[in-house]
Enzyme design. Sequence first.
Site, short mmCIF file in Angstrom:
data_model
loop_
_atom_site.label_atom_id
_atom_site.label_comp_id
_atom_site.label_asym_id
_atom_site.label_seq_id
_atom_site.Cartn_x
_atom_site.Cartn_y
_atom_site.Cartn_z
N GLU A 288 0.57 -0.99 0.12
CA GLU A 288 0.04 0.21 -0.57
C GLU A 288 0.68 1.39 0.33
OE1 GLU A 288 -2.65 -0.58 3.79
OE2 GLU A 288 -3.12 -3.02 3.02
N PRO A 289 1.88 1.45 -1.28
CA PRO A 289 1.92 2.43 -1.00
C PRO A 289 1.45 4.20 -1.34
CG PRO A 289 2.94 1.56 -2.83
CD PRO A 289 1.79 0.48 -2.37
N GLY A 290 1.61 5.14 -0.62
CA GLY A 290 1.49 6.24 -1.25
C GLY A 290 2.98 7.07 -1.25
N ARG A 291 3.23 7.12 -0.41
CA ARG A 291 4.79 8.51 -0.86
C ARG A 291 5.27 8.07 -1.65
NH1 ARG A 291 5.70 12.55 3.79
NH2 ARG A 291 4.65 10.57 4.83
N ARG A 327 2.38 20.23 5.47
CA ARG A 327 3.32 19.66 6.07
C ARG A 327 4.42 20.55 7.09
NH1 ARG A 327 6.46 16.57 3.71
NH2 ARG A 327 5.93 13.99 5.68
N TYR A 331 4.14 19.04 10.51
CA TYR A 331 5.33 17.65 11.13
C TYR A 331 6.15 18.63 10.80
CZ TYR A 331 1.72 15.26 9.02
OH TYR A 331 0.52 14.83 8.26
N CYS A 358 -2.02 34.05 8.18
CA CYS A 358 -2.07 35.58 9.57
C CYS A 358 -1.66 34.58 10.60
CB CYS A 358 -3.52 36.46 9.42
SG CYS A 358 -3.96 37.66 8.53
N GLU A 359 -1.21 33.52 11.11
CA GLU A 359 0.20 33.07 12.39
C GLU A 359 0.57 32.93 11.84
OE1 GLU A 359 -1.94 28.67 13.48
OE2 GLU A 359 -3.29 29.57 12.12
N1 LLP Z 1 -1.73 1.63 4.06
C1 LLP Z 1 -1.95 2.52 5.49
C2 LLP Z 1 -3.36 1.27 6.05
C3 LLP Z 1 -1.69 4.39 5.93
O1 LLP Z 1 -2.65 4.14 7.18
C4 LLP Z 1 -0.98 4.42 5.38
C5 LLP Z 1 -0.54 6.24 5.20
C6 LLP Z 1 -0.67 3.92 4.02
C7 LLP Z 1 -0.63 2.81 3.80
C8 LLP Z 1 0.73 5.27 2.50
O2 LLP Z 1 1.83 5.37 3.52
P1 LLP Z 1 2.87 6.35 2.90
O3 LLP Z 1 3.62 4.48 1.60
O4 LLP Z 1 2.09 7.13 2.29
O5 LLP Z 1 3.90 6.21 4.07
N2 LLP Z 1 0.16 13.03 6.26
C9 LLP Z 1 1.46 12.22 6.24
C10 LLP Z 1 1.31 10.85 6.60
C11 LLP Z 1 0.40 9.96 6.66
C12 LLP Z 1 0.37 8.52 6.60
C13 LLP Z 1 -0.98 7.85 7.08
N3 LLP Z 1 -0.75 6.43 6.36
C14 LLP Z 1 2.54 13.40 6.34
O6 LLP Z 1 2.41 14.05 5.45
O7 LLP Z 1 3.84 12.69 6.02
#
Ligand code: LLP
Length: 435
Positions: A288-291, A327, A331, A358-359
């Site tokens: 489940e890659p996102g980033r 971000r 973070y 304005c912060e």
């Molecule tokens: N699977 C599950 C169950 C998750 O909760 C997440 C991310 C992913 C996959 C994808 O993770 P990744 O491959 O993108 O690391 N907003 C934060 C990141 C929050 C991630 C939440 N869950 C940021 O900007 O760093």
Amino acid sequence: MHHFHYTGQKLHCESVDLAAVARLHGTPTYVYSARTIEDNYRRLAASLTGLDLQICYAMKANSNLAVLRLFANLGAAFDLVSGGELKRVTAAGGSTARSVFAGVGKTEAEIRLALETGVFGFHVESEPELARINHVAGQLGRKAPIAIRVNPDVDAKTHAKITTGKSDNKFGIPLKVAAAAYEAAAKYPHLEIKGVQMHIGSQLTSAEPFVEAVQKVIPFVEQLKQAYGISYFSVGGGIGIVYQDALASGDAAWWSARPEGERPLTPEAYGAALKPLLAPLGLKILLEPGRFLVGNAGVLLTRVEYLKRGSNKNFLVVDAAMNDLVRPAMYEAYHELVPLLRDSARPALKADIVGPICESGDCFAKDRTLQTVGEGEFVAFMSAGAYGYTMASRYNTRAMAAEVLVSGSRFELVNARENFDAMLAGEKIPGFLKT
Ligand code: LLP
């Protein structure tokens, strides 16, 4: 690796001059590189060849319809977390039947929608959720495919707000008691146990926590295979990207110049570490890659509004703000800032990079050194393709930014900048306030 680079003095995305995009579509604007996304996807898939692999792109990172279609065309499925995301997959022409539905708070309406549309699996986070899914599936006369998210209690060594695999956060069911949750699931007539899931956190820069977690969960996966004949194991997402040296890391030479021990996590290293552990299971493996897939494939273009020179500090005020890219404020995340027109003859400038909100939290960077830039010039925040636009808001009644997709020498606006009427569309003044 990515496809943002200078050609001469001008920053390009693939073959497109980014200043031309900024002039045509205004700022702030997110720009994504299709080729970078494709390369990232193919590299990750190649690093795990031999496994029965299903990549479910975690669309929370970037859910623009064009980006989703690109993934659908590549054969990806999706990891989605809301009814809205499910509808986006359908709207983009993606397959919900191969996608997984995660999240700790699925509502009855969302569960119904997912059952009616069809999903590969519900990733269940609690025992009450099992009961709820069973109930809704019963009403519809269906069996719901489920996998339970187990929490391996591993320290992902990442930012506290994005670590998820420790026992003291809200996600999953602790590994120690997960067997009981599966026994409960097996008793529900409208559930079909299909798999098991884990995810330990985001922006991991070494393979070790993944290995530790997978090793910890594997004996349980074997048990589930025996007991319930599960067919898949989802190991979640979390592969990190380069933020600090983002522009330079587009180049293969940057990677080879780093000694083995100092190289950020690559998909090849991830694959090499995990494949030997996962292959013997003989199960379908979900990722489940996102980033990793989209993070370095996007930049946020912004215009310098003012260079405010103070007695002991300079402020570079840009037209993007924390509402566009939250971000850094949320973070303390680092995003590299580069000029669209590079000019090595100019002196360096040390400044806080701030937005117009304005912060004081509306600050992208403190005491950042970059080439001097002045009013009206464009700069780009790198590595903004993941959790950029999707986390944006309308704070200060600022419109949602525009989004552009580049492919080779072509580029197209794939999300128009929001206009004021659209922003106000749902609001009204009630009759009792009208005089
Ligand atoms: N699977 C599950 C169950 C998750 O909760 C997440 C991310 C992913 C996959 C994808 O993770 P990744 O491959 O993108 O690391 N907003 C934060 C990141 C929050 C991630 C939440 N869950 C940021 O900007 O760093």
